[in-house]
Design a protein around this motif. Structure first.
Motif, short mmCIF file in Angstrom:
data_model
loop_
_atom_site.label_atom_id
_atom_site.label_comp_id
_atom_site.label_asym_id
_atom_site.label_seq_id
_atom_site.Cartn_x
_atom_site.Cartn_y
_atom_site.Cartn_z
N MET A 1 22.91 86.52 12.41
CA MET A 1 22.78 85.29 11.61
C MET A 1 24.14 84.90 11.05
O MET A 1 24.88 85.74 10.53
CB MET A 1 21.78 85.51 10.47
CG MET A 1 21.59 84.28 9.59
SD MET A 1 20.39 84.59 8.28
CE MET A 1 20.48 83.02 7.42
N SER A 2 24.48 83.63 11.14
CA SER A 2 25.77 83.15 10.66
C SER A 2 25.80 83.12 9.13
O SER A 2 24.80 82.83 8.48
CB SER A 2 26.03 81.73 11.18
OG SER A 2 26.08 81.73 12.59
N ILE A 3 26.98 83.42 8.57
CA ILE A 3 27.17 83.25 7.14
C ILE A 3 27.35 81.77 6.81
O ILE A 3 26.83 81.26 5.82
CB ILE A 3 28.38 84.07 6.67
CG1 ILE A 3 28.10 85.56 6.82
CG2 ILE A 3 28.74 83.73 5.22
CD1 ILE A 3 29.26 86.43 6.49
N LEU A 4 28.08 81.08 7.68
CA LEU A 4 28.27 79.64 7.54
C LEU A 4 27.85 78.97 8.84
O LEU A 4 28.37 79.31 9.91
CB LEU A 4 29.72 79.30 7.23
CG LEU A 4 30.08 77.81 7.17
CD1 LEU A 4 29.36 77.12 6.01
CD2 LEU A 4 31.59 77.61 7.04
N SER A 26 30.17 77.55 13.45
CA SER A 26 29.53 78.65 12.74
C SER A 26 30.51 79.80 12.59
O SER A 26 31.43 79.96 13.39
CB SER A 26 28.28 79.13 13.49
OG SER A 26 28.61 79.66 14.76
N VAL A 27 30.30 80.58 11.54
CA VAL A 27 31.11 81.77 11.28
C VAL A 27 30.15 82.93 11.04
O VAL A 27 29.32 82.87 10.12
CB VAL A 27 32.03 81.59 10.06
CG1 VAL A 27 32.95 82.81 9.92
CG2 VAL A 27 32.84 80.31 10.16
N GLY A 28 30.23 83.95 11.87
CA GLY A 28 29.35 85.09 11.74
C GLY A 28 29.91 86.16 10.83
O GLY A 28 31.08 86.10 10.42
N PRO A 29 29.13 87.17 10.49
CA PRO A 29 29.60 88.25 9.62
C PRO A 29 30.84 88.93 10.20
O PRO A 29 30.86 89.32 11.36
CB PRO A 29 28.41 89.22 9.59
CG PRO A 29 27.22 88.37 9.93
CD PRO A 29 27.72 87.34 10.89
#
Length: 266
Positions: A1-4, A26-29
């Motif tokens: 799940m993406s953080i952003l 998107s930016v992932g963990p």
């Protein structure tokens, strides 16, 4: 799940001018993403929209989901619970980002007290620890200083300490080294890279400087006139750009690097 996760983001002025047009990213963990483009491309507005910090007179539509919270349309109370704990931002010019009338230590203490409930001696120790972690000497003395009493490089480290104090999952760095000289810039980039890796944070790094972005991130989104024209790994963007605009950015960065190298040659 993406953080952003940004989907179809549109940013407009009150007069109806579109500044960011249907942007998705998107930016992932633990991922490091670069957002690059020339002045006016919409990259800094995108970073502000991610935290619900757009200037007055601008509005956002689409979806901006930050650590499970929908930013577009959120109340200030909802955003306050996310900012600092889930995501934090470091701006380009710390002299304007920091309160000139407030001592450095008190500014770092604010988010620590608000989000972590610290007070008294524990709060003082946390402030000192935050300054120590960004490699600032004599943190007790520096905590008593006002922003104008320390150097530009030190101010930017203070801003970084504030952003990292509550251990956010995502750090947004918006042109964090532009106002610094080359030597201080390199030192700060190394520190930023080290801290992000140590804490396994996600990073959204915003800059007009392709060389700086490429050394800092794994993946890059290229913006032109508010639209994403290309996305790929840092290696793909630098060595095999597909869009003519990206290719022009790469060529410009190489010309600048060559000129600097010639200037350093005895």
């Amino acid at each position: 799940m993406s953080i952003l996760a940004i989907r179809d983001l549109v940013i407009r002025t009150a007069g109806g001018r579109t500044l960011v047009d249907r942007l998705s990213l998107s930016v992932g963990p633990g991922e490091r993403l670069g957002l690059i483009g020339e002045s006016g491309s919409g990259k800094s507005l995108t970073s502000l929209a991610a935290l619900g910090l757009l200037p007055d007179g601008m509005s956002a539509t689409g979806s901006v989901e930050l650590a499970g919270t929908q930013v577009v349309g959120a109340t200030e109370k909802q955003l306050t619970s996310v900012r600092g704990r889930q995501a934090a931002i470091v701006f380009q010019e710390p002299l304007t980002a920091l309160d000139p009338l407030m001592r450095v230590g008190r500014q770092i203490a604010g988010p620590l007290a608000r989000h972590r409930g610290l007070k008294g001696a524990a709060l003082g120790r946390a402030v000192t620890d935050a300054l120590t972690q960004v490699r600032l000497p004599d943190p007790e003395r520096l905590a008593r200083a006002f922003p104008h009493e320390i150097s530009g490089g030190q101010r930017q480290r203070v801003a970084l300490a504030m952003a990292l104090a509550c251990e956010p999952r995502l750090l947004i760095a918006d042109e964090p080294t532009t106002a610094l000289d080359v030597t201080v810039q390199s030192e700060l980039l190394d520190l930023l890279d080290e801290l992000v890796r140590e804490r396994e944070m996600a990073l959204l790094f915003v800059s007009h400087d392709l060389a700086v972005v490429a050394r800092t991130v794994e993946r890059i989104v290229v913006l032109k006139d508010g639209r994403a024209v290309e996305e790929g790994t840092a290696d793909e963007i630098v060595h095999a750009p597909r869009d003519p605009y990206t290719a022009a950015l790469v060529a410009s960065a190489r010309q600048l690097e060559d000129a600097l190298d010639r200037g350093r040659t005895p």
